[in-house]
Scaffold this motif. Structure first.
Motif, short mmCIF file in Angstrom:
data_model
loop_
_atom_site.label_atom_id
_atom_site.label_comp_id
_atom_site.label_asym_id
_atom_site.label_seq_id
_atom_site.Cartn_x
_atom_site.Cartn_y
_atom_site.Cartn_z
N THR A 1 31.89 27.83 42.47
CA THR A 1 32.27 29.54 42.08
C THR A 1 31.40 30.26 42.67
N TRP B 1 30.76 34.37 43.59
CA TRP B 1 31.05 35.77 43.54
C TRP B 1 30.54 36.66 44.59
N TYR C 1 36.65 31.42 45.21
CA TYR C 1 35.97 32.80 45.55
C TYR C 1 36.48 33.79 44.59
N ARG C 2 35.48 34.45 44.30
CA ARG C 2 35.81 35.64 43.35
C ARG C 2 35.03 36.85 43.97
N ALA D 1 33.90 40.96 44.49
CA ALA D 1 33.57 42.08 43.44
C ALA D 1 33.33 43.33 44.53
N SER E 1 39.18 42.36 39.40
CA SER E 1 38.27 41.39 39.71
C SER E 1 36.68 41.91 39.62
N ASN E 2 36.66 42.99 40.04
CA ASN E 2 35.24 43.61 39.97
C ASN E 2 34.97 43.62 38.20
N PHE F 1 33.74 40.53 36.93
CA PHE F 1 32.39 40.38 37.26
C PHE F 1 31.46 41.17 36.61
N THR G 1 25.17 40.21 43.58
CA THR G 1 26.17 39.16 44.33
C THR G 1 24.93 38.89 45.38
N THR H 1 26.68 35.42 43.56
CA THR H 1 26.37 34.68 42.21
C THR H 1 27.17 33.51 42.49
#
Length: 276
Positions: A112, A114, A146-147, A149, A233-234, A237, A245, A247
């Motif tokens: 994962t 971020w 992928y996430r 921020a 999404s942010n 986080f 970031t 992370t």
């Protein structure tokens, strides 16, 4: 008639009406009528004001109720107040559809990541680990989640983080996320320059990805189709209480904070999870 010496007959006497008294009575009656009329007008005016105020209150309450209903409906329909509808990209996974997956779903290891497209440390991570991650995902040994921020927008001002996240989500719609993701980091502007805030820049970079620069992609970028999604999404986080970031978590364990991590060590860890 002669009444004798020294006497004269009395003349008839006529009593005239008291005109002044009648005038006073008439004036008093007129004043009373005028006062009564004025009181009627005042009463009518008070009644009119009450009706106007009442109608205004009802109108305000109705407007407030309407606004409340709109807000409630917006919340139900998934609308972010600042950035519009929350529209996730095609194929997004995870809670609330905030994850963009790369690699096979059946991979035995999940990474994962971020990231913020304006973040210099994220670019450093990508430059160092990109080729290793690509090889592991291509081999079916690693799935990457992928996430995105938008921290730099908040810290430095501007909207490049959000706009780039939206553009990356538009690339996901076109099935071109991994390549466009890499192009954004390879062409990341200095942190103090908000170049990704310009749609023209994001579209220009899409030309570096074969088949991405299409009318649909341009429209998605220019309309900010996934802006609301990027904001959500942010928020996720922020709720995760991460230090910053990038992370990077391997099967839920934060591995990037370990300063001994290298591409070779990451490969070894993933291989171990795949039994070899």
């Amino acid at each position: 008639m002669d009444l004798g010496p020294g006497r004269r007959s009395a003349s008839p006497r006529f009593v005239l009406p008291d005109v002044s008294e009648k005038n006073r009575d008439g004036k008093r009656t007129a004043r009373e009528r005028l006062a009564a009329e004025r009181e009627k007008q005042k009463t009518a005016e008070r009644r009119r004001r009450v009706l106007i105020v009442g109608a205004s209150v009802v109108g305000v309450l109705g407007l407030a109720a309407g606004i409340g209903a709109l807000a409630a409906n917006a919340s139900k329909d998934g609308v972010d107040e600042a950035s519009g509808p929350v529209v996730g990209p095609s194929g997004a996974q995870g809670k609330n559809g905030l994850v963009i997956p790369v690699g096979k779903d059946g991979a035995k290891a999940t990474l994962t990541v971020w990231e913020d497209f304006r973040c210099p440390a994220c670019k450093s991570f990508e430059d160092t680990y990109r080729s290793t991650i690509h090889r592991l995902t291509a081999a079916g040994k690693l799935k990457v989640e992928y996430r995105l921020a938008t921290l730099i927008d908040g810290n430095m001002g501007g909207s490049g983080s959000k706009n780039a996240a939206n553009a990356a989500a538009c690339a996901q719609d076109a099935g071109k996320f991994p390549a466009y993701h890499d192009v954004l980091y390879k062409n990341q502007p200095p942190e103090t320059e908000d170049a990704f805030a310009k749609d023209a820049k994001l579209v220009e970079l899409a030309k570096k990805v074969d088949g991405l620069d299409t009318p649909a992609f341009r429209r998605c970028v220019e309309d900010g189709t996934h802006n609301g999604w990027a904001v959500k999404s942010n928020e996720a986080f922020q709720k995760g209480d991460f230090g910053g970031t990038p992370t990077v978590l391997l099967d839920g364990k934060n591995i990037y904070q370990d300063q001994s991590l290298t591409p070779a060590k990451l490969k070894q860890m993933v291989e171990a999870k795949n039994g070899g």
